[in-house]
Structures are given as structure tokens and as C-alpha cells.
Design a protein around this motif. Structure first.
Motif, short mmCIF file in Angstrom:
data_model
loop_
_atom_site.label_atom_id
_atom_site.label_comp_id
_atom_site.label_asym_id
_atom_site.label_seq_id
_atom_site.Cartn_x
_atom_site.Cartn_y
_atom_site.Cartn_z
N PRO A 69 5.36 -7.18 7.39
CA PRO A 69 6.03 -5.89 7.26
C PRO A 69 5.09 -4.76 6.87
CG PRO A 69 6.53 -7.27 5.37
CD PRO A 69 5.84 -8.15 6.38
N HIS A 70 3.93 -5.08 6.32
CA HIS A 70 2.98 -4.05 5.91
C HIS A 70 2.28 -3.40 7.11
CE1 HIS A 70 1.21 -8.04 5.91
NE2 HIS A 70 0.00 -7.53 6.06
N GLY A 111 -3.74 -12.99 6.82
CA GLY A 111 -3.76 -12.88 5.37
C GLY A 111 -2.38 -12.77 4.75
N GLY A 112 -1.43 -12.15 5.45
CA GLY A 112 -0.09 -11.98 4.91
C GLY A 112 0.67 -13.28 4.75
N ASN A 113 0.18 -14.35 5.36
CA ASN A 113 0.85 -15.65 5.26
C ASN A 113 0.37 -16.47 4.06
OD1 ASN A 113 2.17 -15.11 7.69
ND2 ASN A 113 0.77 -16.33 8.92
N THR A 189 -10.86 1.49 0.05
CA THR A 189 -11.15 2.92 -0.04
C THR A 189 -11.10 3.36 -1.50
OG1 THR A 189 -8.81 3.48 0.23
CG2 THR A 189 -10.14 3.33 2.23
N ASP A 190 -11.66 4.53 -1.77
CA ASP A 190 -11.72 5.02 -3.15
C ASP A 190 -10.33 5.22 -3.77
OD1 ASP A 190 -14.46 5.02 -3.04
OD2 ASP A 190 -14.62 7.15 -2.52
N ASP A 191 -9.36 5.55 -2.91
CA ASP A 191 -8.03 5.83 -3.45
C ASP A 191 -7.04 4.67 -3.26
OD1 ASP A 191 -7.87 6.00 -0.73
OD2 ASP A 191 -6.88 7.96 -0.67
N SER A 192 -7.55 3.47 -2.95
CA SER A 192 -6.66 2.33 -2.77
C SER A 192 -6.34 1.63 -4.08
CB SER A 192 -7.27 1.32 -1.79
OG SER A 192 -8.47 0.77 -2.31
N ALA A 197 -4.90 -0.93 -10.73
CA ALA A 197 -3.68 -1.21 -9.97
C ALA A 197 -3.88 -0.88 -8.50
CB ALA A 197 -2.51 -0.40 -10.51
N ARG A 198 -3.31 -1.70 -7.63
CA ARG A 198 -3.30 -1.37 -6.21
C ARG A 198 -2.25 -0.31 -5.97
NH1 ARG A 198 -3.74 -6.22 -2.04
NH2 ARG A 198 -1.53 -5.73 -1.90
N THR A 199 -2.63 0.78 -5.34
CA THR A 199 -1.72 1.91 -5.17
C THR A 199 -1.19 2.02 -3.75
OG1 THR A 199 -3.62 3.36 -4.75
CG2 THR A 199 -2.81 3.22 -7.02
N PHE A 200 -1.17 0.92 -3.01
CA PHE A 200 -0.69 0.95 -1.63
C PHE A 200 0.17 -0.28 -1.35
CE2 PHE A 200 -4.61 -1.41 -1.74
CZ PHE A 200 -4.39 -2.49 -0.91
N TYR A 201 1.04 -0.14 -0.36
CA TYR A 201 1.85 -1.26 0.10
C TYR A 201 1.63 -1.55 1.58
CZ TYR A 201 4.40 -1.62 -4.28
OH TYR A 201 4.72 -1.83 -5.59
N ASP A 202 1.41 -0.51 2.37
CA ASP A 202 1.30 -0.67 3.81
C ASP A 202 -0.11 -0.36 4.30
OD1 ASP A 202 4.01 -1.32 3.97
OD2 ASP A 202 4.57 0.79 4.20
N CYS A 203 -0.47 -0.98 5.40
CA CYS A 203 -1.78 -0.77 6.00
C CYS A 203 -2.04 0.70 6.30
CB CYS A 203 -1.88 -1.60 7.27
SG CYS A 203 -3.42 -1.41 8.20
N ILE A 204 -1.01 1.39 6.77
CA ILE A 204 -1.17 2.79 7.17
C ILE A 204 -1.47 3.69 5.98
CG2 ILE A 204 1.24 3.53 6.93
CD1 ILE A 204 0.90 4.88 9.71
#
Length: 255
Positions: A69-70, A111-113, A189-192, A197-204
């Protein structure tokens, strides 16, 4: 030996003497502007079949749709919800145990599996029904991957590009490799991440075109080296697992 290509009497002969099966799993999801959506399951199936051919162990049909779903914002990505995926794979393995299989290698290329296959393995292990372990091809050869690529990427990057160039070169859009690199990013990335903490959920959230790394560094020759090295690792894993007494693989008793 491919299960789907055998007759039931032929498979009966296998189950009389063998108890190991390889289950290839991947995904059907975006891999940037240069790679097909079947990238992961093409890689998983190719590795599992190669190992089965070399060792004689059983290879099941491939699970082509995984937990993705990501990647949903990109056209054509398919996925199943994580609980559904776990239950499906667990049921699939239970089917194999009915025929006499008690150890399984999940030949995984997505990786998602990973987390979900580990959970399935734990369930089967706790019930002492089967010993099922997750194997991720690139994690078996990290030194070679680092040696071959200066800017690797976890998704749609040079390692996956090289593998598909080797396995199904006609599916690689060679004229889009520069676009893939220029429109993607080097990960992380610098802002990931922020404050641990990971600040993202989706690849986009990190990559506008859905890919990471320098795809222009990939070649079919490098892909062949990756494929052969990973296949060797998989064969060795299968041989090791086959040699283990099942009583040594089941859950240990309470102290």
C-alpha cells in the motif's frame, strides 16, 4: 522441481523422501519509469526456480501480489492488506504440511513482505507445524551489492535494475534510466527522519517518481553476478535447512 509442472503421482514420490519447499513471493507494484511492475515477483520466481533446479527441492507457484500500500499513489500498484496476506501465506504453508512438508524457505524479493513473513513463520513455529524462514535475496549478498554500485537504492535502484536487465532485459525501458535517476533520490533523504523517528509512510513522500539510487550504474552483466551469487546463497540455505533434525527446529520448551 516445479510443483505446478508435476503430476500428483510424481509429487507423491517427492514427498516420500523430501520435506522442504521453496515458496517465491514478490509484489506487483510500481518500480519507477524504467522497470516493470512485476519486478519483484520476476526476481523471486527466477531465484526460486534456479535453486530448485540445482538442488532438486520443490518450488511452488509464485505469490505475485504482496503488501504494497505504500506504493498505492502510482498507477497499477496492487496490494492486499497485511492481515489478509499473512493469513493467505499461512494457509498456503499449512496446505504444504498436509502433504508432508515441514520446512519452507520464503524466497522473497519485496521488502514490504518481510515483517509479515516473519510473523507467519513465528505462528507456524509456535504450533510446531513447520519451520518457515524468510530469505531476501539482496540481504544474502550485501558485500557484492555494495561493491557493484556506488549509489544503491532500496527500491527501483541499480540492484533491481541490473537483475531485470539480466533476467528479462526486454522489459527494461533503457531510454528511461536517466529519467529514473534524475527524478528519484538517494535514500535516506535528509527529511525522511527527524529526531530518531521516521517521518514518512509512503514511497511518494520521498521520491516523486518512486525510485531511489543511480539506475544508470546498472548492467545485465552486474545483474548476472548478483543472480548467481544470490542463487548460491539460497542453495546453501536449503541444503543446511534440509540437514537439520526437525526436533531441533521447533520451539524450545519453557525453562
Amino acid at each position: 522441481m516445479e510443483l505446478a509442472a508435476q503430476t500428483w503421482p510424481e509429487l507423491g514420490s517427492y514427498f516420500e523422501t523430501e520435506s522442504l519447499a521453496l515458496v517465491p513471493l514478490g509484489s506487483t507494484e510500481q518500480h519507477g519509469p524504467h522497470l516493470p511492475e512485476g519486478t519483484d515477483h520476476i526476481i523471486a520466481e527466477s531465484l526460486a526456480r534456479a535453486a530448485a533446479d540445482r538442488t532438486g527441492y520443490l518450488c511452488t507457484p509464485t505469490v505475485n501480489v504482496g503488501v504494497s500500500p505504500h506504493h498505492r499513489q502510482f498507477h497499477g500498484t496492487m496490494w492486499v492488506d497485511a492481515p489478509v496476506f499473512r493469513d493467505y501465506v499461512e494457509s498456503l504453508v499449512s496446505n504444504l504440511t498436509y502433504h508432508g512438508i515441514d520446512r519452507v524457505v520464503f524466497v522473497n524479493a519485496h521488502g514490504g513482505n518481510i515483517t509479515h513473513l516473519r510473523e507467519v513463520g513465528r505462528r507456524l513455529h509456535d504450533r510446531e507445524e513447520a519451520y518457515a524462514i524468510e530469505w531476501m535475496w539482496d540481504e544474502s549478498i550485501p558485500t557484492l551489492v555494495s561493491e557493484l554500485f556506488e549509489q544503491n537504492g532500496p527500491h527501483g535502484g541499480p540492484k533491481e535494475t541490473a537483475m531485470i536487465q539480466h533476467l528479462a532485459g526486454e522489459l527494461v525501458r533503457e531510454d528511461r534510466l536517466e529519467d529514473a535517476h534524475e527524478g528519484g533520490v538517494v535514500f535516506p533523504t535528509d527529511d525522511s527522519h527527524r529526531n530518531g523517528a521516521r517521518t514518512f509512510y509512503d514511497c511518494i513522500d520521498n521520491s516523486a517518481n518512486g525510485v531511489f539510487g543511480d539506475q544508470t550504474d546498472a548492467t545485465a552483466e552486474k545483474g548476472k553476478r548478483l543472480f548467481e551469487a544470490a542463487t548460491e546463497q539460497l542453495c546453501e540455505l536449503c541444503e543446511w535447512l534440509d540437514e537439520q533434525p526437525f526436533e531441533d527446529l521447533v520451539a524450545k520448551p519453557h525453562v
